[in-house]
Design a protein around this motif. Structure first.
Motif, PDB file in Angstrom:
ATOM      1  N   ARG A   8     -16.917 -57.702 100.477  1.00  0.00           N
ATOM      2  CA  ARG A   8     -17.244 -58.933 101.199  1.00  0.00           C
ATOM      3  C   ARG A   8     -17.993 -58.600 102.501  1.00  0.00           C
ATOM      4  N   LYS A   9     -17.519 -57.595 103.214  1.00  0.00           N
ATOM      5  CA  LYS A   9     -18.116 -57.227 104.494  1.00  0.00           C
ATOM      6  C   LYS A   9     -19.544 -56.729 104.316  1.00  0.00           C
ATOM      7  N   VAL A  10     -19.748 -55.829 103.339  1.00  0.00           N
ATOM      8  CA  VAL A  10     -21.064 -55.219 103.169  1.00  0.00           C
ATOM      9  C   VAL A  10     -22.071 -56.202 102.571  1.00  0.00           C
ATOM     10  N   SER A  11     -21.625 -56.987 101.592  1.00  0.00           N
ATOM     11  CA  SER A  11     -22.553 -57.901 100.908  1.00  0.00           C
ATOM     12  C   SER A  11     -22.817 -59.184 101.702  1.00  0.00           C
ATOM     13  N   GLY A  12     -21.863 -59.551 102.564  1.00  0.00           N
ATOM     14  CA  GLY A  12     -21.975 -60.819 103.266  1.00  0.00           C
ATOM     15  C   GLY A  12     -21.713 -62.006 102.358  1.00  0.00           C
ATOM     16  N   LYS A  13     -21.149 -61.744 101.171  1.00  0.00           N
ATOM     17  CA  LYS A  13     -20.882 -62.799 100.197  1.00  0.00           C
ATOM     18  C   LYS A  13     -19.386 -63.053 100.088  1.00  0.00           C
ATOM     19  N   ASP A  14     -19.037 -64.223  99.607  1.00  0.00           N
ATOM     20  CA  ASP A  14     -17.637 -64.639  99.543  1.00  0.00           C
ATOM     21  C   ASP A  14     -16.976 -64.079  98.282  1.00  0.00           C
ATOM     22  N   VAL A  15     -16.799 -62.761  98.268  1.00  0.00           N
ATOM     23  CA  VAL A  15     -16.150 -62.093  97.133  1.00  0.00           C
ATOM     24  C   VAL A  15     -14.659 -62.403  97.180  1.00  0.00           C
ATOM     25  N   LYS A  16     -14.101 -62.738  96.031  1.00  0.00           N
ATOM     26  CA  LYS A  16     -12.675 -63.086  95.953  1.00  0.00           C
ATOM     27  C   LYS A  16     -11.968 -62.192  94.951  1.00  0.00           C
ATOM     28  N   GLN A  17     -10.703 -61.950  95.221  1.00  0.00           N
ATOM     29  CA  GLN A  17      -9.854 -61.230  94.281  1.00  0.00           C
ATOM     30  C   GLN A  17      -9.266 -62.230  93.284  1.00  0.00           C
ATOM     31  N   TYR A  18      -9.323 -61.878  92.009  1.00  0.00           N
ATOM     32  CA  TYR A  18      -8.846 -62.800  90.977  1.00  0.00           C
ATOM     33  C   TYR A  18      -7.335 -62.992  91.099  1.00  0.00           C
ATOM     34  N   GLU A  19      -6.916 -64.232  91.022  1.00  0.00           N
ATOM     35  CA  GLU A  19      -5.489 -64.550  91.072  1.00  0.00           C
ATOM     36  C   GLU A  19      -5.011 -64.820  89.648  1.00  0.00           C
ATOM     37  N   TRP A  20      -4.185 -63.926  89.160  1.00  0.00           N
ATOM     38  CA  TRP A  20      -3.765 -63.970  87.766  1.00  0.00           C
ATOM     39  C   TRP A  20      -2.662 -65.015  87.539  1.00  0.00           C
ATOM     40  N   PRO A  21      -2.865 -65.978  86.634  1.00  0.00           N
ATOM     41  CA  PRO A  21      -1.734 -66.794  86.180  1.00  0.00           C
ATOM     42  C   PRO A  21      -0.726 -65.889  85.465  1.00  0.00           C
ATOM     43  N   ALA A  22       0.552 -66.182  85.612  1.00  0.00           N
ATOM     44  CA  ALA A  22       1.598 -65.300  85.082  1.00  0.00           C
ATOM     45  C   ALA A  22       1.421 -65.030  83.591  1.00  0.00           C
ATOM     46  N   GLU A  23       1.107 -66.059  82.810  1.00  0.00           N
ATOM     47  CA  GLU A  23       0.969 -65.878  81.367  1.00  0.00           C
ATOM     48  C   GLU A  23      -0.219 -64.977  81.031  1.00  0.00           C
ATOM     49  N   GLU A  24      -1.316 -65.152  81.749  1.00  0.00           N
ATOM     50  CA  GLU A  24      -2.510 -64.334  81.501  1.00  0.00           C
ATOM     51  C   GLU A  24      -2.265 -62.888  81.932  1.00  0.00           C
ATOM     52  N   TRP A  25      -1.512 -62.709  83.004  1.00  0.00           N
ATOM     53  CA  TRP A  25      -1.176 -61.358  83.471  1.00  0.00           C
ATOM     54  C   TRP A  25      -0.424 -60.599  82.389  1.00  0.00           C
ATOM     55  N   GLU A  26       0.550 -61.228  81.762  1.00  0.00           N
ATOM     56  CA  GLU A  26       1.307 -60.575  80.695  1.00  0.00           C
ATOM     57  C   GLU A  26       0.418 -60.283  79.494  1.00  0.00           C
ATOM     58  N   ALA A  27      -0.446 -61.228  79.136  1.00  0.00           N
ATOM     59  CA  ALA A  27      -1.333 -61.041  77.988  1.00  0.00           C
ATOM     60  C   ALA A  27      -2.318 -59.903  78.230  1.00  0.00           C
ATOM     61  N   SER A  28      -2.699 -59.675  79.484  1.00  0.00           N
ATOM     62  CA  SER A  28      -3.679 -58.635  79.796  1.00  0.00           C
ATOM     63  C   SER A  28      -3.147 -57.236  79.505  1.00  0.00           C
ATOM     64  N   LYS A  29      -1.822 -57.101  79.410  1.00  0.00           N
ATOM     65  CA  LYS A  29      -1.223 -55.794  79.161  1.00  0.00           C
ATOM     66  C   LYS A  29      -1.519 -55.267  77.758  1.00  0.00           C
ATOM     67  N   SER A  30      -2.012 -56.136  76.892  1.00  0.00           N
ATOM     68  CA  SER A  30      -2.337 -55.710  75.529  1.00  0.00           C
ATOM     69  C   SER A  30      -3.847 -55.677  75.278  1.00  0.00           C
ATOM     70  N   GLN A  31      -4.653 -55.909  76.321  1.00  0.00           N
ATOM     71  CA  GLN A  31      -6.103 -55.876  76.178  1.00  0.00           C
ATOM     72  C   GLN A  31      -6.633 -54.478  76.475  1.00  0.00           C
ATOM     73  N   PHE A  32      -7.737 -54.119  75.818  1.00  0.00           N
ATOM     74  CA  PHE A  32      -8.251 -52.746  75.817  1.00  0.00           C
ATOM     75  C   PHE A  32      -8.373 -52.135  77.205  1.00  0.00           C
TER      76      PHE A  32
END
Length: 307
Positions: free
Chosen positions: A239-263
């Protein structure tokens, strides 16, 4: 001294070229699939002799080794994302050429272990034998063994996570495609976990130091890291270097659990559990000055999504 950089258009090999290109004591040669690429053209402009070839093409390797007759060879191998053994076969082709042509010094860019040895072993031993992440390490170790048994003096440089992964187009589109498209850093590393980050081209600095002082680097394995950062720290720097509004993804709980089985995301969960190696910082005895992460971002934002 003749130095053949087999991975010269990547960040590690490119770092070696950058470190040695103005050194009159060494002649540089590069090996690339596309000698007409912009990166290859910049190598030619720097006085590097460029050969066309591919690790899978034994004839192109043989031709290059025969014509160059290198004293030292640098290479790194990208993992086979299909789950096959293409990476092992490529490494074997390189080492076979090293042996046939009596190369004196082999320099290899590999990868740093995640976590302490105890914690790494604990998590690693729970993985299924056929899992991509387990096979990734099995093959990395096998390639390192090929280097050690090459008959040449060897140096293996083992870096952690590259800052290039979140900036360069051919990395960021694989690792975090939402970043250039939506300015969202979507990563399954635990937000509280810290990882070592580096400028990948600093691998080339260690390799260049080994070329200049082969006795000091004879049969050495070098693990290094520049900064211990959380995903939030990375987002702040972007965010500092680019000057752009970069955001960290906020994981919904269900999607967070599902991500544990993705490649790819499953590997990031495993990395979080393994933690980081507290001894993975800069080994100062080699005299290599590492590039601060924010400095690298500032110097390389032109032509990227940050510009």
């Amino acid at each position: 001294m003749k130095v053949l950089v087999l991975s010269a258009t990547g960040c590690m090999g490119g770092g070696l070229v950058q470190a040695l290109k103005n050194d009159p004591n060494h002649q540089l040669y590069a090996f690339t699939r596309n000698p007409d690429s912009d990166t290859a053209k910049s190598l030619k402009d720097a006085g590097v002799t460029v050969f066309k070839g591919d690790y899978n093409d034994k004839d192109s390797l043989e031709k290059t080794f025969f014509e160059v007759k290198p004293d030292a060879v640098f290479f790194t191998i990208f993992p086979d994302l299909t789950g096959g053994d293409g990476d092992l076969e490529q490494a074997q082709n390189v080492i076979d050429a090293v042996k046939r042509h009596g190369v004196k010094q082999v320099l290899h860019g590999s990868v740093a272990r995640i976590g302490t040895q105890e914690n790494f072993d604990r998590v690693y031993n729970k993985l299924e034998d056929g899992s991509f992440f387990k096979q990734y390490w099995v093959k990395k170790w096998a390639i390192q063994d090929l280097v050690r048994n090459s008959g040449a003096s060897w140096t293996i440089v083992k870096p952690p996570v590259f800052i290039q992964n979140v900036v360069w187009p051919h990395y960021v589109n694989l690792m975090t495609p939402e970043l250039p498209q939506k300015l969202i850093y979507k990563n399954a590393i635990d937000p509280k976990a810290r990882q070592w980050w580096v400028d990948g081209s600093d691998v080339g600095k260690f390799a260049a130091a080994a070329v200049r002082n082969p006795e000091k680097f004879h049969n050495k394995e070098i693990t290094f890291g520049t900064e211990l950062l959380t995903t939030g720290d990375i987002v702040d720097k972007l965010r500092k270097v680019s000057g752009k509004d970069v955001k960290q993804y906020e994981w919904p709980a269900e999607e967070w659990e599902a991500s544990k089985s993705q490649f790819l995301l499953s590997s990031q969960h495993i990395m979080s559990e393994m933690g980081y190696d507290p001894e993975g910082g800069n080994p100062t005895e080699y005299g290599v000055e590492l590039t601060p992460i924010e400095e690298w971002l500032e110097n390389n934002k032109a032509g990227t999504w940050m510009a």
